[in-house]
Write an enzyme that holds these catalytic residues in place. Structure first.
Site, PDB file in Angstrom:
ATOM      1  N   ASP A   8      62.983  60.206  36.385  1.00 60.84           N
ATOM      2  CA  ASP A   8      64.290  60.768  36.049  1.00 60.84           C
ATOM      3  C   ASP A   8      65.328  60.180  37.005  1.00 60.84           C
ATOM      4  OD1 ASP A   8      66.346  62.302  35.128  1.00 60.84           O
ATOM      5  OD2 ASP A   8      65.585  64.207  35.924  1.00 60.84           O
ATOM      6  N   ASP A 102      68.199  58.309  30.667  1.00 54.84           N
ATOM      7  CA  ASP A 102      67.849  58.284  32.090  1.00 54.84           C
ATOM      8  C   ASP A 102      66.510  58.919  32.425  1.00 54.84           C
ATOM      9  OD1 ASP A 102      68.699  60.904  31.585  1.00 54.84           O
ATOM     10  OD2 ASP A 102      69.220  61.173  33.684  1.00 54.84           O
ATOM     11  N   GLU A 103      65.679  59.125  31.414  1.00 56.07           N
ATOM     12  CA  GLU A 103      64.410  59.804  31.654  1.00 56.07           C
ATOM     13  C   GLU A 103      63.321  59.188  30.804  1.00 56.07           C
ATOM     14  OE1 GLU A 103      63.781  64.191  31.178  1.00 56.07           O
ATOM     15  OE2 GLU A 103      65.959  64.126  31.227  1.00 56.07           O
TER      16      GLU A 103
HETATM   17 MG    MG Z   1      68.548  62.495  35.318  1.00 53.68          MG
END
Ligand code: MG
Length: 351
Positions: A8, A102-103
């Site tokens: 993350d 973003d993960e």
């Molecule tokens: Mg994040």
């Protein structure tokens, strides 16, 4: 036993902007807030100290942090950074499942190396190539890996080993269980069920009686058991939102009001679940009182409410009938480097 990493990136959009604007170092910064509905998409840690968080209305963020600097999102740029990160992840395993820009989950079970070391190396490589930091969670399953990645944020990593699962999970608030939203967490809290240890007191029969099929899953999840595989090929072709109305929509006003609500929810989902995708078309779906259905779509990279209103007007012209179901959605452009045929995804949006 699987070895799962959940990576993350730390306040991703804000971190990219901070990198691009070194003159803003140390200042509270938020991405978003500029649109009509104005919410914070992401903010940096300086802003979080003031109690600003993502999804917070812009005006409220300004109240909490008067010096907050708002920047408009630049999704093209974030997408490009995200592609770099994904390329690094794919160098370690083909089993990479992106959750958002973003993960991502990685399944590194096949590697002879420690997942801990792989995560460390991945984070170092990401930083070397992008000057951005990410945090990692390492665990035997997806649910625990995702929880663990939050534990040492920012720029850290945390592992839950098989021996630690029982103790770790017992302390865990029910809200942290995958699929338990704020509403159900509240309902559980009202009955005195706050942690997974509390939830473990309920028998499988009891959970199944109250929650049906979901009760069976809860029974396992609150014990830290989760056997969902990392699914690398899940490329969404579309995203939609639809609702069947208990009373048919008969007037233009009622239809437009219902549509506005659907579209706002759709935009919210786009922002959170599919910010990395490029919209190609807007789609409106209508089911009439006689159960016939119709679909109207148009090419648009940035559809807004007016786009959907126009499509609905067109759809209504097909039949002078009350409407029992409305849907609003988008179709995405398809990325050439990703697998494209996923019949299940197509079915989920069969219009
Ligand atoms: Mg994040």
């Amino acid at each position: 036993m699987r070895k799962i990493i959940h990576l993350d990136m730390d306040c991703f959009y804000a971190a990219v902007e901070m990198r691009e604007h070194p003159e803003l170092a140390g200042q509270p910064l938020a991405v978003g807030g500029g649109s009509r509905r104005g919410v914070v998409t992401t903010c940096n840690y300086e802003a979080r100290k003031f109690g600003v968080h993502s999804a917070m209305p812009g005006f409220q963020a300004r109240q909490r942090c008067p010096n907050l600097i708002f920047l408009p999102p630049r999704f093209e740029l974030y997408r490009a950074e995200s592609q770099k990160v994904r390329a690094i992840l794919r160098a370690y395993t083909p089993l990479v499942e992106p959750l958002s820009l973003d993960e991502a989950y990685l399944d590194v079970t096949a590697s002879p190396r420690y997942a801990w070391d792989i995560a460390k190396e991945i984070r170092a490589r990401i930083f070397a190539e992008t000057r951005l930091t990410g945090s990692a969670g390492i665990a035997p399953n997806k649910m625990l890996a995702k929880i663990a990645s939050d534990w040492r944020k920012p720029n850290g990593q945390f592992a839950i080993t098989p021996e630690q699962i029982d103790a770790f999970v017992r302390e865990l608030p029910v809200r942290k269980i995958w699929g338990v939203g704020p509403k159900s967490a509240e309902r559980f809290a009202a009955e005195g069920v706050k942690t997974c240890a509390d939830l473990q007191q309920l028998t499988l029969a009891e959970l199944a009686r109250r929650h049906g099929k979901w009760g069976h899953e809860l029974y396992r999840l609150c014990r830290g058991e989760d056997d969902r595989p990392v699914e690398p090929d899940r490329v969404r072709k579309s995203l939609s939102n639809e609702r069947t109305y208990s009373e048919n929509l008969t007037t233009l006003d009622a239809c437009q009001a219902a549509l506005t609500e659907l579209v706002e929810e759709l935009f919210e989902e786009l922002r959170t679940k599919a910010a990395d995708r490029q919209v190609r078309k807007a789609v409106v779906k209508v089911k009439f009182a006689d159960f016939t259905r119709t679909t109207k779509e148009c090419v648009s990279a940035t559809p807004d409410l007016a786009t959907y209103q126009a499509l609905l007007t067109e759809a209504r012209l097909r039949k002078q009938q009350p409407i029992r179901l409305l849907g609003a959605g988008v179709r995405f452009t398809e990325e050439e480097d990703e697998p494209q045929d996923d019949p299940q995804q197509q079915l989920a949006f069969s219009l």
